[in-house]
Design a protein around this motif. Structure first.
Motif, short mmCIF file in Angstrom:
data_model
loop_
_atom_site.label_atom_id
_atom_site.label_comp_id
_atom_site.label_asym_id
_atom_site.label_seq_id
_atom_site.Cartn_x
_atom_site.Cartn_y
_atom_site.Cartn_z
N ILE A 169 6.62 14.40 6.06
CA ILE A 169 6.67 13.61 4.88
C ILE A 169 5.39 13.88 3.91
CG2 ILE A 169 8.68 11.94 5.55
CD1 ILE A 169 6.23 10.09 6.33
N GLU A 170 4.78 14.80 3.87
CA GLU A 170 3.71 14.97 3.04
C GLU A 170 4.10 14.49 1.62
OE1 GLU A 170 4.92 17.55 4.73
OE2 GLU A 170 3.91 19.19 4.75
N SER A 171 5.04 15.03 1.29
CA SER A 171 5.54 14.65 -0.19
C SER A 171 5.69 13.49 -0.51
CB SER A 171 6.77 15.58 -0.53
OG SER A 171 7.86 15.12 0.37
N GLN A 172 5.86 12.50 0.45
CA GLN A 172 5.98 10.96 0.14
C GLN A 172 4.75 10.30 0.15
OE1 GLN A 172 9.14 10.26 -0.28
NE2 GLN A 172 9.58 12.33 0.25
N ALA A 173 3.40 10.95 0.39
CA ALA A 173 2.32 10.28 0.67
C ALA A 173 1.69 9.15 -0.40
CB ALA A 173 1.13 11.39 0.66
N HIS A 174 2.27 9.44 -1.71
CA HIS A 174 1.84 8.71 -3.05
C HIS A 174 2.93 7.39 -3.06
CE1 HIS A 174 -2.05 10.38 -2.98
NE2 HIS A 174 -1.27 11.65 -3.04
N LYS A 175 3.86 7.66 -2.46
CA LYS A 175 5.24 6.35 -2.61
C LYS A 175 4.79 5.39 -1.70
CE LYS A 175 8.99 9.69 -3.76
NZ LYS A 175 9.93 10.23 -3.26
N ALA A 231 6.38 7.59 9.20
CA ALA A 231 5.26 7.05 8.54
C ALA A 231 4.51 6.47 9.39
CB ALA A 231 5.49 6.68 7.11
N ALA A 232 5.33 5.26 10.22
CA ALA A 232 4.51 4.45 10.96
C ALA A 232 4.02 4.99 12.13
CB ALA A 232 5.82 3.49 11.41
N ILE A 233 4.62 6.30 12.65
CA ILE A 233 4.28 6.95 13.89
C ILE A 233 2.79 7.47 13.41
CG2 ILE A 233 4.75 8.85 15.37
CD1 ILE A 233 7.63 8.07 15.20
N ALA A 234 2.98 8.22 12.05
CA ALA A 234 1.63 8.94 11.52
C ALA A 234 0.63 7.87 11.71
CB ALA A 234 2.11 9.66 10.44
N THR A 242 -4.57 5.50 6.05
CA THR A 242 -6.05 5.70 6.04
C THR A 242 -6.81 4.22 6.01
OG1 THR A 242 -6.02 5.32 3.56
CG2 THR A 242 -6.29 7.33 4.45
N LEU A 243 -5.96 3.17 6.19
CA LEU A 243 -6.63 1.92 6.26
C LEU A 243 -7.23 1.53 7.43
CD1 LEU A 243 -6.49 -1.04 4.63
CD2 LEU A 243 -5.19 -1.57 6.43
N ALA A 244 -6.68 1.73 8.38
CA ALA A 244 -7.44 1.41 9.83
C ALA A 244 -8.38 2.39 10.06
CB ALA A 244 -6.37 1.65 10.93
N PRO A 245 -8.31 3.66 10.01
CA PRO A 245 -9.47 4.57 10.25
C PRO A 245 -10.64 4.33 9.27
CG PRO A 245 -7.51 6.07 10.05
CD PRO A 245 -7.10 4.46 9.50
N THR A 246 -10.57 4.21 8.17
CA THR A 246 -11.77 3.75 7.25
C THR A 246 -12.46 2.22 7.78
OG1 THR A 246 -10.27 2.78 5.70
CG2 THR A 246 -10.95 5.16 5.20
N LEU A 266 0.74 -1.11 -0.04
CA LEU A 266 0.15 -0.02 -0.06
C LEU A 266 0.93 1.20 0.02
CD1 LEU A 266 -2.50 -1.04 2.88
CD2 LEU A 266 -2.85 -1.19 0.25
N THR A 267 0.31 2.31 -0.63
CA THR A 267 1.34 3.57 -0.55
C THR A 267 0.98 4.11 1.00
OG1 THR A 267 -0.64 4.93 -0.85
CG2 THR A 267 0.65 4.14 -2.93
N ILE A 268 1.91 5.24 1.20
CA ILE A 268 2.06 5.50 2.66
C ILE A 268 0.55 6.25 2.93
CG2 ILE A 268 3.03 7.41 3.89
CD1 ILE A 268 4.79 5.40 3.17
#
Lengths: 246, 366
Positions: A131-137, A150-153, A104-108, A97-99
């Motif tokens: 790391i907003e710029s990495q969201a779609h990587k 990302a894991a903390i976020a 979003t997986l768990a919240p949804t 999955l992307t970042i």
């Protein structure tokens, strides 16, 4: 019950087969407290923290998290996990999955949040860990430090009331440790209740309210960072500190 | 540390690139390195070339230069090369068996639908989710068109045959055995002892016997166990046998994929509050299945070839029809043409599936 206690561990015992990993652990964590657990490897600190959200089952004693006791009852366990975030040594992001999707997986699925809202919130948290710029990587395209942030976020997206950190910087290159610790320090300043297993003594000194030293499955010493670093009460603690702080 | 004194620092300039020596690159280099790089390899290369020189020209002459496309009589007169008129004459039975001639449009619809879905798959016209829905919704209209009912005249399943039957058995076999295989694999890893025992039992029982035995069981023994008055037709019984067989193998393939996923993935998933089942479905399975796509494609190829065994229980699939058509008294002595054509068709289909497998393997790195 201690006032404001969010985690109450009483007479906790755990065995792996015949091996007694946790021996009569008593620990109370109050709302907003920052606890650092340290100790040599094999001392049971990771096992202890993993018992708090029941990634490990204990055999004797009790763990009460926010008034709910951890038992065989799966519903209780899932309810507690929703409010207790965890960050692992190996990041454990989902590589397929992307970042953004990781976040979003768990919240949804668990909070049943609409996708749009979940994405908006996820982007906010990614901004906070810078790391907003990495969201779609994909996770594999990020550096270790970025992955851990990302894991903390990802854990924060569930809006947890308690955060558990299991050696979050141990798998990182020295250059990247600071960026993760900075994020953790900011989180502490916001008043998050945190339990961290870590060897970062600088972090313990500046952030922790209490430092707990474990060895051979027992809590040897529990003190404020001041007292812990300047005036440890046990020879075992002294030896550990002398080896870790050169 | 940056040195304080930088006055007499040297500047590095890389050397200019040169072309490699001629005999080490290009086709000549390749031939030297791969075919003649030593005494043994040289001997083997020469031997292989001699063997090819002996066999390829006669084969080409039989299959193309001296071959005729004429009818039987003309063919008998010449009798030097292949007589492809045989394949043309038998083409219909080879493709659809003895399916009634007035309803030939129905197998045509089947081939058309299958071809359409295959084209959509090969050219990646839709995303993975839609693709799965397309494939899994294929059997229903196909069954209706071939079998009849709801306004269409019934065609008894004993009349189905040829390549159509082979493809039906293989496609339906794969489509159904995938979900069953995944369930068996998950069951085998279950923490519940009974579920685990049942799944291990089923998988090991089926993997322990040859497909022929399962087909015999399905075709001959199964009716004996059914309650009186209840019948399941032979084709369906065989299809169930094929699905069971394939499920057990796919379960083992999927288990391999599941084992490759580090335990931290499940821990991370459940620690965010997902249930174990959600974590399996959303986190573990997608990764595990991606790992085993090549092996699953391999199972597809194997299963397609294995369907030729149904001849044992009296179904005339593609190979069965090839065999039957060589027995036609009007066209005796054309086994070679029949089996070469058969091999060519099987090879084309299986090789295409393999190539497709390779291509998704390459595209799936994340």
């Amino acid at each position: 019950m201690t006032e404001n206690a969010v985690i109450e561990i009483k007479e906790l015992n755990k065995w792996y087969g015949h091996f007694h990993v946790l021996k009569n652990i008593n620990l109370t964590v109050r709302q907003g407290e920052r606890i650092v657990i340290c100790g040599p490897s094999g001392s049971g600190k990771s096992t202890l923290i993993r018992c708090i959200n029941r990634l490990e089952e204990h055999q004797k004693g009790s763990i009460v998290v926010e008034g709910t006791e951890l038992t065989q009852d799966l519903k209780n366990v899932t309810d507690i996990r929703k409010n207790v975030g965890m960050v692992f040594q190996g990041f454990n992001l989902f590589p397929h999955l992307t970042i953004l999707e990781n976040l979003t997986l768990a919240p949804t699925w668990v909070r049943e949040m609409p996708e749009k809202k979940a994405k908006k919130m996820a982007m906010e948290y990614l901004g906070r860990v810078r790391i907003e710029s990495q969201a779609h990587k994909y996770p594999g395209q990020l550096s270790g430090g970025q992955q851990q942030r990302a894991a903390i976020a990802r854990a924060l997206c569930m809006n947890p009331r308690i955060m558990l950190f299991d050696e979050p910087t141990s798998a990182l290159d020295p250059e990247m440790i600071k960026e993760v610790l900075d994020v953790m320090t900011e989180l502490a300043e916001e008043g998050m209740t945190m339990v961290c297993v870590t060897h970062e003594m600088g972090f313990a000194r500046t952030v922790a309210d209490r430092v707990i030293f474990m060895d051979a499955g027992e809590i040897v010493e529990e003190a404020s960072p001041e007292a812990f670093f300047t005036n440890p009460g046990f020879d075992r603690t002294q030896l550990f500190l002398s080896q870790i702080l050169k | 540390m940056i040195p304080a004194e930088t006055a007499d620092i040297k500047i590095f300039t890389p050397q200019a690139d040169e072309a490699p020596p001629l005999d080490a690159s290009g086709p000549i280099g390749w031939i030297r390195q791969n075919l003649f790089n030593g005494r043994l390899n040289t001997v083997l290369t020469v031997a292989a070339l001699l063997l090819l020189a002996k066999t390829v020209p006669p084969l080409l002459s039989w299959a193309f230069f001296k071959a005729t496309w004429a009818s039987n009589a003309a063919c008998d007169a010449a009798r030097e090369g292949a007589c492809w008129g045989f394949v043309v004459e038998k083409f219909r039975v080879l493709m659809v068996g003895i399916y009634p001639e007035q309803y030939l449009w129905r197998p045509a619809v089947f081939f058309g639908l299958l071809a359409a879905v295959v084209i959509v798959t090969l050219f990646r016209l839709v995303n993975a989710r839609t693709l799965a829905i397309l494939w899994f919704s294929l059997p229903l209209p196909v069954f209706w068109v071939l079998n009849g009912g709801m306004g269409l005249a019934y065609v008894d399943q004993s009349l189905w045959g040829g390549l159509m039957l082979s493809l039906c058995l293989a496609v339906v076999g794969i489509l159904f055995s995938l979900p069953f295989g995944v369930l068996l694999a998950l069951g085998r890893r279950s923490e519940m002892a009974t579920v685990k025992a049942i799944c291990v039992g089923i998988i090991e029982l089926i993997r322990g016997v040859p497909l022929i035995t399962i087909l015999f069981m399905a075709s001959v023994m199964l009716p004996l166990f059914l309650p009186e008055g209840m019948t399941i037709n032979n084709l369906l019984r065989v299809q169930i046998g094929v699905i069971m067989f394939s499920s057990a193998y796919i379960a083992e393939v999927v288990r391999g994929g599941l084992q490759a996923i580090p335990p931290g993935q499940m821990e991370a998933a459940v620690s965010t509050g997902l249930t174990k089942w959600q974590a399996t479905r959303l986190i573990i399975l997608p990764q595990a299945l991606k790992h085993v796509i090549p092996s699953i494609i391999g199972r597809c190829v194997a299963l397609f070839k294995d369907t030729s065994l149904v001849i044992i229980v009296g179904l005339l699939d593609f190979l069965g029809m090839i065999k039957a058509s060589t027995q036609d008294p009007e066209w005796l002595g054309h086994e070679a043409e029949a089996y070469v054509f058969c091999a060519l068709v099987y090879w084309l289909i299986c090789f295409s599936i393999s190539r497709y497998g390779r291509s998704i393997e390459k595209n799936n790195a994340w």
